[in-house]
Structures are given as structure tokens and as C-alpha cells.
Write a protein that holds these residues in place. Structure first.
Motif, PDB file in Angstrom:
ATOM      1  N   VAL A 131       0.848  -1.186   0.000  1.00  0.00           N
ATOM      2  CA  VAL A 131       0.000   0.000   0.000  1.00  0.00           C
ATOM      3  C   VAL A 131       0.883   1.235   0.000  1.00  0.00           C
ATOM      4  O   VAL A 131       1.780   1.365   0.826  1.00  0.00           O
ATOM      5  CB  VAL A 131      -0.913   0.013   1.247  1.00  0.00           C
ATOM      6  CG1 VAL A 131      -1.770   1.262   1.276  1.00  0.00           C
ATOM      7  CG2 VAL A 131      -1.784  -1.233   1.261  1.00  0.00           C
ATOM      8  N   ILE A 191      -4.148   6.087   5.981  1.00  0.00           N
ATOM      9  CA  ILE A 191      -4.913   4.851   5.746  1.00  0.00           C
ATOM     10  C   ILE A 191      -6.009   4.718   6.798  1.00  0.00           C
ATOM     11  O   ILE A 191      -5.749   4.907   7.992  1.00  0.00           O
ATOM     12  CB  ILE A 191      -3.992   3.609   5.840  1.00  0.00           C
ATOM     13  CG1 ILE A 191      -2.822   3.708   4.853  1.00  0.00           C
ATOM     14  CG2 ILE A 191      -4.788   2.319   5.609  1.00  0.00           C
ATOM     15  CD1 ILE A 191      -1.796   2.578   4.972  1.00  0.00           C
ATOM     16  N   PHE A 204       0.326  -1.193   9.251  1.00  0.00           N
ATOM     17  CA  PHE A 204       0.082   0.039   8.485  1.00  0.00           C
ATOM     18  C   PHE A 204       0.796   1.232   9.122  1.00  0.00           C
ATOM     19  O   PHE A 204       1.345   2.085   8.425  1.00  0.00           O
ATOM     20  CB  PHE A 204      -1.421   0.340   8.398  1.00  0.00           C
ATOM     21  CG  PHE A 204      -2.170  -0.531   7.429  1.00  0.00           C
ATOM     22  CD1 PHE A 204      -1.657  -0.811   6.169  1.00  0.00           C
ATOM     23  CD2 PHE A 204      -3.404  -1.072   7.763  1.00  0.00           C
ATOM     24  CE1 PHE A 204      -2.351  -1.614   5.266  1.00  0.00           C
ATOM     25  CE2 PHE A 204      -4.102  -1.871   6.868  1.00  0.00           C
ATOM     26  CZ  PHE A 204      -3.578  -2.145   5.622  1.00  0.00           C
ATOM     27  N   ALA A 245      -6.218   5.855   1.479  1.00  0.00           N
ATOM     28  CA  ALA A 245      -6.583   4.450   1.244  1.00  0.00           C
ATOM     29  C   ALA A 245      -7.480   3.944   2.359  1.00  0.00           C
ATOM     30  O   ALA A 245      -7.407   4.414   3.502  1.00  0.00           O
ATOM     31  CB  ALA A 245      -5.318   3.589   1.177  1.00  0.00           C
TER      32      ALA A 245
END
Ligand code: SAH
Length: 222
Positions: free
Chosen positions: A74, A79, A93, A143
Motif C-alpha cells: 500500500v 490509511i 500500516f 486508502a
């Protein structure tokens, strides 16, 4: 599986057997979840440093290796993890993004995620309690990662898995996600029926753990 993946699988199996032999403990959530509990060090390498979970968190968490695999694909500064559970994905993440917004409607599980992120020293996470369906419109980010409930451990026995087997429904989630987020990522069971995604453009990543295909991750193209 490639040769590299094969090698990695052997290493992972070895680690599993080592922990099974020398760190065996009865699962605090009962015998049905013993198998998941036996794999707790694959779920969190820092498990013994104070990781906390509940029963749902234990069987639905994204294992650390898978979470890293997904995070490394990603490319986003911000996010949203729309269904953060006990924080397995959040931790990965937060290592690659500037800011992570971690949403869960269950306040107890959200507290576990907050605690677990601390164990990994992740300080760039905002935890938000609520229903993603209600929050999506106001939550800006580059995202969104969707890992909605699969319907409990029994979901893995279904011969195929459809968008409507997620709850909330995958169809509804995708519509919402595409409306508000530039990048959309969806984690699905290995037996997911991809014919339902015929109208979309996407790339699929196979997520292996100990040589088993445990999930697939769908990266939708803009
Ligand atoms: N990827 C997570 C696991 C997700 S489990 C991890 O690595 O730990 C799915 C989570 O979705 C559960 O914790 C459940 O409480 C939450 N959930 C279910 N419906 C929701 C909704 N409408 N909005 C936000 N969270 C929801």
C-alpha cells in the motif's frame, strides 16, 4: 508457491513446532480456539510482551506476516483501517504510513487495539469507535483497508465465499469505499468467488502462512 515461499513456509512451521513444544498453554477462550491460540506467536511476534485479545480478536486478527505483506503493497500517507479488530493490521500500516485511522464499532476491541499498538510503539494511530458505514463519509484518507467479519470460524468451512457473506455486505462496503477513498483494499477468504468482482479492475495477493493459503488481498485499481 515459489521456492522462496516454500523456504519461508518451512521456517514458519519450524517456529510453530518450537512454540508448540516449549510454550504450550491451554487457550483461555476454550478448546474451540486452541488451534488459533497455538499460533499466537505468528499472530503477534511480541505476544508475550503483553498483547491482549478477546475470542473474536483471536480468530479474526490479520497475522503479523500477512499484515506486513499487505502494508508493504500500500502506497499511502493516510490509511483508514475500517474494521481494526485488535489491531493486527493497524500495527503494520502504522509502520509504513504517516497516519492510520483505526475504526471498530466494538469499544472493548478498540481498546485492545489501542493497547496492542502501544506494545509495538505505534504512536501515529487515531482510534475511532463507531460503525464504518456511518463514518466513511467524514473520514478522509488516501486508502481504506476493508477486513470485515467473515461470520466466525465456521466461515472457513464454506466451499465458496460471496460478497454478501461478509457482514456488513461486501457489495455495500465496496460502493461506499469507492465513493470516498482513492485506494481500496479488501481482504477475503481463500475460497472467495472472484466472479463477483468481474466489473472491477484489481490485483490479487495470495497470503500464505506456514505454507497454507490463509487469505487473499484484493488491491483495486483506480
Ligand atoms: N484486521 C483486524 C481484524 C478485523 S475483525 C485485525 O487485524 O485485528 C472485524 C472487526 O470488525 C471486528 O472487531 C468487529 O467488531 C468490527 N466490525 C463489525 N462491523 C463493523 C462496522 N459496521 N463498523 C466498524 N467495525 C465493525
Amino acid at each position: 508457491m515459489t521456492f522462496d515461499q516454500q523456504l519461508q513456509a518451512w521456517g514458519e512451521k519450524l517456529a510453530f513446532h518450537y512454540h508448540f513444544l516449549f510454550h504450550y498453554k491451554n487457550c483461555p477462550f476454550g478448546p474451540e480456539l486452541q488451534e488459533a491460540w497455538n499460533h499466537r506467536y505468528a499472530l503477534f511476534s511480541k505476544f508475550d510482551q503483553g498483547i491482549k485479545t478477546d475470542a473474536v480478536g483471536l480468530y479474526s486478527v490479520t497475522p503479523e506476516k500477512t499484515a506486513k505483506e499487505i502494508a508493504s503493497r500500500v502506497n499511502a500517507d493516510t490509511i483508514v483501517d475500517a474494521f481494526c479488530g485488535i489491531g493486527g493490521s493497524v500495527i503494520a500500516f502504522a509502520a509504513v504510513a504517516k497516519k492510520v485511522y483505526a475504526i471498530d464499532q466494538d469499544s472493548n476491541r478498540l481498546a485492545l487495539a489501542r493497547h496492542n499498538a502501544q506494545i509495538y510503539n505505534r504512536n501515529n494511530v487515531e482510534f475511532i469507535q463507531g460503525d464504518f458505514l456511518q463514518l466513511a463519509a467524514q473520514q478522509k484518507a488516501d486508502a481504506v483497508f476493508l477486513d470485515p467479519p467473515w461470520g466466525g470460524p465456521a466461515a472457513l468451512d464454506k466451499p465458496t465465499f460471496a460478497l454478501n457473506d461478509f457482514s456488513p455486505s461486501g457489495r455495500q462496503l465496496l460502493d461506499l469505499a469507492f465513493r470516498y477513498f482513492p485506494q481500496v483494499i479488501l481482504r477475503v477468504p481463500a475460497q472467495f468467488n472472484f466472479r463477483e468482482l468481474a466489473e472491477y479492475r484489481y490485483t490479487v495477493q495470495d497470503n500464505f502462512l506456514e505454507g497454507r493459503l490463509i487469505s487473499k488481498t484484493v488491491y483495486f485499481h483506480a
